[in-house]
Design a protein around this motif. Structure first.
Motif, PDB file in Angstrom:
ATOM      1  N   ALA A  27     -30.534  24.697 -46.536  1.00  0.00           N
ATOM      2  CA  ALA A  27     -30.672  23.342 -46.176  1.00  0.00           C
ATOM      3  C   ALA A  27     -30.403  23.169 -44.821  1.00  0.00           C
ATOM      4  O   ALA A  27     -29.337  23.623 -44.197  1.00  0.00           O
ATOM      5  N   ASP A  28     -31.263  22.436 -44.068  1.00  0.00           N
ATOM      6  CA  ASP A  28     -31.138  21.986 -42.869  1.00  0.00           C
ATOM      7  C   ASP A  28     -31.108  20.482 -42.549  1.00  0.00           C
ATOM      8  O   ASP A  28     -31.972  19.856 -42.935  1.00  0.00           O
ATOM      9  N   VAL A  29     -30.154  19.847 -41.989  1.00  0.00           N
ATOM     10  CA  VAL A  29     -29.826  18.308 -42.046  1.00  0.00           C
ATOM     11  C   VAL A  29     -29.562  17.991 -40.422  1.00  0.00           C
ATOM     12  O   VAL A  29     -28.799  18.719 -39.872  1.00  0.00           O
ATOM     13  N   ILE A  30     -30.018  17.097 -40.175  1.00  0.00           N
ATOM     14  CA  ILE A  30     -30.089  16.588 -38.865  1.00  0.00           C
ATOM     15  C   ILE A  30     -29.804  14.830 -38.895  1.00  0.00           C
ATOM     16  O   ILE A  30     -30.380  14.239 -39.464  1.00  0.00           O
ATOM     17  N   ILE A  31     -28.412  14.573 -38.343  1.00  0.00           N
ATOM     18  CA  ILE A  31     -28.081  13.137 -38.502  1.00  0.00           C
ATOM     19  C   ILE A  31     -28.485  12.753 -37.133  1.00  0.00           C
ATOM     20  O   ILE A  31     -28.155  13.102 -36.216  1.00  0.00           O
ATOM     21  N   THR A  32     -29.297  11.525 -37.423  1.00  0.00           N
ATOM     22  CA  THR A  32     -29.598  10.704 -35.948  1.00  0.00           C
ATOM     23  C   THR A  32     -29.316   9.379 -36.247  1.00  0.00           C
ATOM     24  O   THR A  32     -29.038   8.528 -37.247  1.00  0.00           O
ATOM     25  N   VAL A  33     -29.153   8.779 -34.964  1.00  0.00           N
ATOM     26  CA  VAL A  33     -28.699   7.345 -34.785  1.00  0.00           C
ATOM     27  C   VAL A  33     -29.548   6.678 -33.968  1.00  0.00           C
ATOM     28  O   VAL A  33     -29.859   7.160 -32.745  1.00  0.00           O
ATOM     29  N   ALA A  34     -30.367   5.964 -34.094  1.00  0.00           N
ATOM     30  CA  ALA A  34     -31.346   5.141 -33.374  1.00  0.00           C
ATOM     31  C   ALA A  34     -32.328   6.215 -32.683  1.00  0.00           C
ATOM     32  O   ALA A  34     -32.709   6.168 -31.553  1.00  0.00           O
ATOM     33  N   GLY A  40     -26.489  18.608 -36.052  1.00  0.00           N
ATOM     34  CA  GLY A  40     -27.233  19.546 -36.768  1.00  0.00           C
ATOM     35  C   GLY A  40     -26.540  20.358 -37.606  1.00  0.00           C
ATOM     36  O   GLY A  40     -25.512  20.986 -37.108  1.00  0.00           O
ATOM     37  N   ILE A  41     -26.886  20.310 -38.836  1.00  0.00           N
ATOM     38  CA  ILE A  41     -26.123  21.224 -39.656  1.00  0.00           C
ATOM     39  C   ILE A  41     -26.999  22.232 -40.491  1.00  0.00           C
ATOM     40  O   ILE A  41     -28.103  21.712 -40.992  1.00  0.00           O
ATOM     41  N   SER A  42     -26.851  23.390 -40.347  1.00  0.00           N
ATOM     42  CA  SER A  42     -27.592  24.407 -41.278  1.00  0.00           C
ATOM     43  C   SER A  42     -26.751  25.148 -42.200  1.00  0.00           C
ATOM     44  O   SER A  42     -25.520  25.648 -42.277  1.00  0.00           O
ATOM     45  N   LEU A  43     -26.857  25.014 -43.534  1.00  0.00           N
ATOM     46  CA  LEU A  43     -26.191  25.642 -44.704  1.00  0.00           C
ATOM     47  C   LEU A  43     -27.120  26.316 -45.335  1.00  0.00           C
ATOM     48  O   LEU A  43     -28.236  26.489 -45.607  1.00  0.00           O
ATOM     49  N   ARG A  44     -26.461  27.672 -45.985  1.00  0.00           N
ATOM     50  CA  ARG A  44     -26.888  28.400 -46.961  1.00  0.00           C
ATOM     51  C   ARG A  44     -25.960  28.940 -47.731  1.00  0.00           C
ATOM     52  O   ARG A  44     -24.747  29.433 -47.276  1.00  0.00           O
TER      53      ARG A  44
END
Length: 72
Positions: A27-34, A40-44
């Motif tokens: 899973a790749d997650v990017i947390i953004t605000v505005a 950026g988080i990369s999980l395996r």
């Protein structure tokens, strides 16, 4: 005609296949605000039984060390 039910449960079959064959979850997650990316988080994760893991060369060192500790 009555519906028949299999003697085995689906969750048991799922766990059996998961432990025997294994699975990789990524899973790749990017947390953004505005609309500005902040984190950026990369999980395996590899999920499998120890036999399957050692066949693919994962946790070989841990398995060997654990076996020598339990043999004492």
């Amino acid at each position: 005609m009555k519906p028949t039910k299999n003697d085995t449960h689906a969750i048991v079959e799922f766990i059996d296949v998961l432990l025997r064959e294994g699975a990789v979850v990524q899973a790749d997650v990017i947390i953004t605000v505005a609309d500005v990316p902040l984190i950026g988080i990369s999980l395996r994760a590899a999920i499998a039984g120890m036999t399957t893991m050692t066949e693919y060369g994962i946790f070989e060192g841990w398995d060997a060390a654990h076996r020598t500790q339990t043999e004492r």
